[in-house]
Motif scaffolding. Structure first.
Motif, PDB file in Angstrom:
ATOM      1  N   ARG A 108      -2.277  -6.919   0.287  1.00 27.33           N
ATOM      2  CA  ARG A 108      -2.738  -6.379  -1.042  1.00 27.33           C
ATOM      3  C   ARG A 108      -4.336  -6.391  -1.000  1.00 27.33           C
ATOM      4  O   ARG A 108      -4.960  -7.080  -0.077  1.00 27.33           O
ATOM      5  N   GLY A 109      -4.917  -5.824  -1.860  1.00 29.70           N
ATOM      6  CA  GLY A 109      -6.240  -5.928  -2.067  1.00 29.70           C
ATOM      7  C   GLY A 109      -7.053  -4.807  -1.593  1.00 29.70           C
ATOM      8  O   GLY A 109      -6.583  -3.951  -0.900  1.00 29.70           O
ATOM      9  N   LEU A 110      -8.393  -4.779  -1.815  1.00 31.99           N
ATOM     10  CA  LEU A 110      -9.204  -3.293  -1.474  1.00 31.99           C
ATOM     11  C   LEU A 110      -9.350  -3.297   0.052  1.00 31.99           C
ATOM     12  O   LEU A 110      -9.427  -4.714   0.726  1.00 31.99           O
ATOM     13  N   PRO A 111      -9.227  -2.464   0.583  1.00 33.53           N
ATOM     14  CA  PRO A 111      -9.623  -2.379   2.220  1.00 33.53           C
ATOM     15  C   PRO A 111     -11.088  -2.541   2.345  1.00 33.53           C
ATOM     16  O   PRO A 111     -11.734  -1.797   1.712  1.00 33.53           O
TER      17      PRO A 111
ATOM     18  N   GLY B 198      -5.939 -17.190 -14.846  1.00 35.83           N
ATOM     19  CA  GLY B 198      -4.825 -16.286 -14.716  1.00 35.83           C
ATOM     20  C   GLY B 198      -4.722 -15.685 -13.340  1.00 35.83           C
ATOM     21  O   GLY B 198      -3.710 -15.201 -12.893  1.00 35.83           O
ATOM     22  N   GLU B 199      -5.895 -15.886 -12.565  1.00 33.43           N
ATOM     23  CA  GLU B 199      -5.804 -15.436 -11.267  1.00 33.43           C
ATOM     24  C   GLU B 199      -5.385 -16.509 -10.200  1.00 33.43           C
ATOM     25  O   GLU B 199      -5.585 -17.723 -10.310  1.00 33.43           O
ATOM     26  N   PRO B 200      -4.665 -15.978  -9.192  1.00 33.71           N
ATOM     27  CA  PRO B 200      -4.100 -17.115  -8.255  1.00 33.71           C
ATOM     28  C   PRO B 200      -5.373 -17.598  -7.561  1.00 33.71           C
ATOM     29  O   PRO B 200      -6.300 -16.848  -6.780  1.00 33.71           O
ATOM     30  N   ALA B 201      -5.568 -18.599  -7.012  1.00 32.42           N
ATOM     31  CA  ALA B 201      -6.433 -19.306  -6.160  1.00 32.42           C
ATOM     32  C   ALA B 201      -6.413 -18.739  -5.000  1.00 32.42           C
ATOM     33  O   ALA B 201      -5.092 -18.782  -4.242  1.00 32.42           O
ATOM     34  N   VAL B 202      -7.379 -18.508  -4.471  1.00 34.59           N
ATOM     35  CA  VAL B 202      -7.375 -17.852  -3.025  1.00 34.59           C
ATOM     36  C   VAL B 202      -7.796 -19.011  -1.904  1.00 34.59           C
ATOM     37  O   VAL B 202      -8.881 -19.757  -2.165  1.00 34.59           O
ATOM     38  N   ASP B 203      -6.946 -19.232  -0.931  1.00 37.01           N
ATOM     39  CA  ASP B 203      -7.263 -20.150   0.139  1.00 37.01           C
ATOM     40  C   ASP B 203      -8.300 -19.610   1.005  1.00 37.01           C
ATOM     41  O   ASP B 203      -8.061 -18.742   1.655  1.00 37.01           O
ATOM     42  N   PRO B 204      -9.349 -20.100   0.998  1.00 29.89           N
ATOM     43  CA  PRO B 204     -10.461 -19.550   1.878  1.00 29.89           C
ATOM     44  C   PRO B 204     -10.292 -19.671   3.471  1.00 29.89           C
ATOM     45  O   PRO B 204     -10.742 -18.818   4.100  1.00 29.89           O
ATOM     46  N   ALA B 205      -9.066 -20.327   3.777  1.00 36.68           N
ATOM     47  CA  ALA B 205      -8.894 -20.445   5.278  1.00 36.68           C
ATOM     48  C   ALA B 205      -7.821 -19.359   5.680  1.00 36.68           C
ATOM     49  O   ALA B 205      -7.542 -19.106   6.754  1.00 36.68           O
ATOM     50  N   ALA B 206      -7.437 -18.644   4.529  1.00 38.98           N
ATOM     51  CA  ALA B 206      -6.232 -17.831   5.065  1.00 38.98           C
ATOM     52  C   ALA B 206      -6.882 -16.196   5.783  1.00 38.98           C
ATOM     53  O   ALA B 206      -7.863 -15.867   5.155  1.00 38.98           O
ATOM     54  N   ARG B 207      -6.091 -16.043   6.682  1.00 38.92           N
ATOM     55  CA  ARG B 207      -6.619 -14.908   7.446  1.00 38.92           C
ATOM     56  C   ARG B 207      -6.039 -13.529   6.676  1.00 38.92           C
ATOM     57  O   ARG B 207      -5.060 -13.853   6.008  1.00 38.92           O
ATOM     58  N   PRO B 208      -6.712 -12.552   6.630  1.00 46.57           N
ATOM     59  CA  PRO B 208      -6.310 -11.318   6.086  1.00 46.57           C
ATOM     60  C   PRO B 208      -5.115 -10.756   6.973  1.00 46.57           C
ATOM     61  O   PRO B 208      -5.054 -10.826   8.272  1.00 46.57           O
ATOM     62  N   VAL B 209      -4.139 -10.420   6.146  1.00 45.74           N
ATOM     63  CA  VAL B 209      -2.876  -9.824   6.651  1.00 45.74           C
ATOM     64  C   VAL B 209      -3.028  -8.410   6.656  1.00 45.74           C
ATOM     65  O   VAL B 209      -3.166  -7.687   5.709  1.00 45.74           O
ATOM     66  N   ARG B 210      -2.448  -7.903   7.899  1.00 50.50           N
ATOM     67  CA  ARG B 210      -2.638  -6.534   7.965  1.00 50.50           C
ATOM     68  C   ARG B 210      -1.727  -5.701   6.885  1.00 50.50           C
ATOM     69  O   ARG B 210      -0.494  -6.323   6.561  1.00 50.50           O
ATOM     70  N   GLY B 211      -2.037  -4.684   6.252  1.00 50.21           N
ATOM     71  CA  GLY B 211      -1.210  -3.863   5.053  1.00 50.21           C
ATOM     72  C   GLY B 211      -0.963  -4.952   3.913  1.00 50.21           C
ATOM     73  O   GLY B 211      -0.352  -4.407   3.019  1.00 50.21           O
TER      74      GLY B 211
END
Lengths: 300, 373
Positions: free
Chosen positions: A20-23, A5-18
Motif C-alpha cells: 500500500r501507499g504512494l508509489p 490514529g496512524e499505525p507506527a511505521v517500523d523504519p527497518a521494514a523493507r518496502p513490499v512490492r505491490g
C-alpha cells in the motif's frame, strides 16, 4: 508529532512490492525532470514569450519581422553555410577515419588511441581551440611565420582565418572527432559475413557497397551529419574568441544585442533570433531522430 | 511552533543587528554632518569634519577602476595615504559602465553597494536618477558643459581618439595621415578596440576616421566606407585590440583613446600615438555619488580628493586629461612634466553629442557587419 490514529511505521521494514501507499518509483527521475524544467523548458518559454513582446511591453510581431534585416539575414545565412560546410567536411573525414578504425583490430592500439583522442578532441572547442589556432595559424602564429620564412604566405590573399573559411576550418577540428565517435557504432554493426555472402553470390566490392553496406550506412551517415550541423550551428565561444568584429554568425548577433553599450541593446530581437535557432535545430534533430530509427532497424 | 522559534530568534537578531548598525552609523558621525544629503563640503563643516565622518564609516566602495586605466593604480593608494583609516574596497575592476549601474541596483541596501561610479556619458545620462547632487570645492573650475548644473554628475578625465602604433611595424616608422593606413605596408595590422556596434570606444574610433575623411559628427558613413576599403586592402584585423594583442603583436596599429594608448609604451618600447589634426574627437568619463551609498561621507571625501590638485595631477600622470586642466594651467598648479608628456594634439577638439552618437550607432548597426564582411 505522531497522532494516535496512524499505525507506527517500523523504519527497518523493507518496502513490499505491490504494497500500500504512494508509489515512489518516480522519485528517481525527479532530479532529471526538475533539471530539464529549469534549464531547458523554462528558458525556452522565456525566449518564446520574449520574442513576441514589443518594446512597449505589449504583444508584437515586430521582433520576428526584424529578422529580415539584411545584417541579421546575412548572419543567419553565414551560420547555416559554415554549419553545412564544417558538417560535410567533418562527416566525410570522420567517416573515413572511423572506417579505418572499424576494419582494424578491435582491441588494437590504433582503435584505442583514435577513440580516446576523439573523446577528448570532440570537446576541445571554445576559447582554447580559438587561441590554439591564433597561436599557430594567426597572423603572428608560428606556423604562419615558419611558412613565411620559407617563402609561403598563407595569407597572401587576405587573412582568411578570421573569415567564414577560417571558421569552417576551426570547426572541422572538433567535428571530425565527434563524427568518429557517433559513426563508429554504425560501422561496427556491419558484419563481415554480409560481405562474404555478397562475394559468394558473385558480387564484387562495388556491388557490396552499392547494394549492402551503402544503404545500411546511409541513414546513419546522414543522421550523424545532421548532428554535426546542429553542433556547429549552436557553437558560440569558439567564434566569439576568434572573430570579434562584425557579428559574423547568429550567436554573435544575439550576444551583441544583449551587451551593447552604444544603445543597440534589443533583448526582444535577441530572443526572437534565439527562437529561430531553436526552430532550426529542432527541425534538424527531428530529422536526425527519424534517420536514427531507420538505422537501428538494421544495425543492432 | 517549537521548531520555528530558532528561526524567529534569528530574524529578531538580524533586525536587532540592522538597528544597531544603523544607530552606530549615525551616532558616530559628528552631528554637524549629515553626509547623505550634503551637497558640498561646507554642508559637512569643512574637509576635516568630512574626513572624521568618513573615518567613522571606515570604508569606501569603488567599482570598475582598472589599475592600468587613467592611473587608478596610483590614485587609490594616494587617497589611502592622505586619509588613513578608510578601507577602499575595489570591486570588479574590469567591469563596464553598465555593470557599475547594475551593481548599484542589485546591491541596493547592502553594505557592498558601490558608493561612487566612474562611467561613460551615455550610461550616466540614462541613469541620473540614481545619483545624489554634490559640488566639489573646485566646482567652478569644471567647464559648464562638463557637469550637470546641480552636481548629479561631473566629468573627471578624458582624452582624444588616437591611433596608437608600434613604429617598428610601420613603414617609415611614423604615421602621418589616416590614408597611409590603406597602404600595403599595413597588411593585417590595423584594429579597433572593440566592435563599434557594442563598444563606445570603438564607435568613437569610427567617428574619428569619418571626420578625418571629410565626414562630420553627423555623418559617420565615410568612416564605415574607410573600414570597407581597409578590409578590401587586407589591412583590417577583425580582432578586439587589447593590451594582450598589442604585446603579442597581433594588432600593431590600434585605434583607441590616447590616454590608454600612451600607457602601452610600458609594454611596447617606442609605442607612438597619432591624433589627426582635422579629427580630434574627445570623450570624458563622469563621476557620480550613489543616492544609496553605504558610506556617504567617504564617497564625498573621495570626490574632493579626485578634484583636488593632487587628484587631478594624478590623472594627468596617467596620460588622461583632467577636467580642471585649463584652470590649473592658468593658475600654474598643473604638473608641468606630466602635461608635457601628454600625446600631442593640434586640432580643435570635437565632442559628439548624445544625439550624434546615437545616430552614428544606429547607422553602424545596419551597415557595419556588411562593410567589413
Amino acid at each position: 508529532m505522531t497522532s494516535a490514529g496512524e499505525p507506527a511505521v517500523d523504519p527497518a521494514a523493507r518496502p513490499v512490492r505491490g504494497g500500500r501507499g504512494l508509489p515512489l518509483t518516480w522519485l528517481g527521475v525527479t532530479p532529471f525532470f526538475v533539471y530539464v524544467g529549469l534549464f531547458l523548458v523554462l528558458p525556452s518559454l522565456i525566449i518564446g514569450s520574449g520574442s513576441f513582446t514589443g518594446k512597449d511591453g505589449g504583444l508584437s510581431l515586430e521582433n520576428l519581422s526584424d529578422i529580415q534585416k539584411p545584417y541579421i539575414a546575412r548572419a543567419l545565412i553565414n551560420s547555416i553555410t559554415v554549419s553545412i560546410a564544417s558538417a560535410l567536411a567533418g562527416a566525410i573525414a570522420g567517416a573515413l577515419l572511423a572506417y579505418a578504425v572499424a576494419t582494424g583490430n578491435p582491441h588494437g592500439v590504433l582503435r584505442r588511441t583514435v577513440t580516446s583522442a576523439s573523446g577528448v578532441l570532440a570537446q576541445f572547442g571554445g576559447v582554447t581551440l580559438a587561441f590554439a589556432f591564433i597561436a599557430t595559424m594567426g597572423t603572428i602564429g608560428f606556423v604562419t611565420l615558419f611558412l613565411k620564412d620559407h617563402g609561403i604566405d598563407i595569407f597572401a590573399n587576405g587573412v582568411w582565418l578570421y573569415e567564414l573559411s577560417g571558421l569552417t576550418l576551426v570547426y572541422t577540428y572538433f567535428q571530425i572527432p565527434l563524427m568518429v565517435l557517433v559513426f563508429l557504432p554504425a560501422l561496427d554493426g556491419i558484419r563481415p559475413q554480409w560481405r562474404e555472402a555478397t562475394e559468394s553470390l558473385g558480387g564484387n566490392t562495388w556491388h557490396y557497397w552499392r547494394c549492402v553496406a551503402g544503404p545500411l550506412l546511409a541513414p546513419a551517415f546522414l543522421g550523424c551529419t545532421l548532428l554535426l550541423f546542429a553542433n556547429a550551428f549552436s557553437a558560440y565561444a569558439t567564434v566569439a574568441a576568434l572573430i570579434t568584429q562584425g557579428s559574423i554568425v547568429l550567436p554573435l548577433v544575439i550576444s551583441n544585442l544583449f551587451t551593447s553599450e552604444t544603445g543597440r541593446a534589443q533583448p526582444g530581437l535577441a530572443k526572437a533570433l534565439a527562437l529561430a535557432m531553436i526552430v532550426i535545430v529542432a527541425i534538424v534533430m527531428l530529422l536526425y531522430t527519424l534517420l536514427q530509427r531507420r538505422t537501428s532497424r538494421w544495425l543492432r | 511552533m517549537k521548531l520555528s522559534s530558532p528561526v524567529r530568534q534569528l530574524g529578531l537578531a538580524a533586525i536587532a543587528f540592522v538597528l544597531v548598525a544603523a544607530c552606530g552609523g549615525t551616532s558616530s558621525a559628528p552631528a554637524s554632518c549629515s553626509a547623505k544629503t550634503a551637497t558640498s563640503v561646507a554642508d559637512c563643516g569643512g574637509i576635516d569634519s568630512l574626513y572624521a565622518a568618513a573615518k567613522a564609516e571606515g570604508a569606501l566602495n569603488v567599482i570598475a577602476l582598472p589599475l592600468d586605466w587613467a592611473n587608478w593604480g596610483e590614485i587609490i593608494p594616494a587617497f589611502k595615504a592622505k586619509y588613513p583609516g578608510i578601507k577602499v574596497n575595489s570591486a570588479n575592476p574590469q567591469g563596464s559602465s553598465q555593470e557599475e549601474i547594475d551593481a548599484i541596483n542589485q546591491l541596493a541596501g547592502t553594505k557592498d553597494a558601490p558608493d561612487v561610479v566612474d562611467v561613460g556619458m551615455k550610461v550616466m545620462l540614462a541613469n541620473t536618477q540614481l545619483f545624489a547632487p554634490y559640488k566639489v570645492a573646485t566646482w567652478s573650475d569644471i567647464p559648464a558643459a562638463q557637469k550637470e548644473a546641480s552636481g548629479v554628475w561631473f566629468q573627471d578625465y578624458g582624452g582624444y581618439m588616437g591611433i596608437g602604433y608600434d613604429p617598428t611595424k610601420v613603414p617609415g616608422g611614423t604615421l602621418n595621415s589616416i590614408s597611409d593606413l590603406l597602404g600595403s605596408g599595413f597588411k593585417s595590422k590595423v584594429a579597433l578596440a572593440g566592435d563599434p556596434t557594442i563598444s563606445n570606444q570603438a564607435l568613437n574610433g569610427v567617428i574619428m576616421i569619418a571626420v578625418a575623411n571629410g565626414g562630420s559628427l553627423d555623418d559617420v558613413a565615410k568612416g564605415v566606407d574607410f573600414f570597407k576599403s581597409l578590409k578590401a586592402a587586407g589591412n583590417f584585423v577583425p580582432v578586439k585590440g587589447t593590451i594582450a594583442t598589442i604585446k603579442s603583436g597581433q594588432t600593431p596599429v590600434l585605434v583607441e583613446w590616447d590616454y590608454l594608448s600612451a600607457a602601452h609604451v610600458k609594454d611596447v618600447p617606442g609605442w607612438k600615438i597619432f591624433v589627426p589634426a582635422n579629427a580630434t574627437i574627445g570623450g570624458y568619463y563622469a563621476q557620480g555619488i550613489s543616492k544609496g551609498a553605504p558610506h556617504p561621507a567617504a564617497a564625498r571625501l573621495w570626490e574632493e580628493f579626485l578634484y583636488s590638485d593632487q587628484g587631478q595631477n594624478l590623472f594627468l600622470k596617467g596620460y588622461a586629461r583632467p577636467v580642471r586642466m585649463d584652470a590649473m594651467v592658468k593658475s600654474g598648479r598643473v604638473d608641468a612634466t606630466a602635461a608635457a608628456a601628454l600625446p600631442k594634439v593640434s586640432g580643435t577638439p570635437l565632442f559628439p553629442s548624445q544625439a550624434q552618437s546615437a545616430a552614428a550607432s544606429a547607422y553602424l548597426s545596419s551597415k557595419w557587419a556588411q562593410a567589413i564582411a
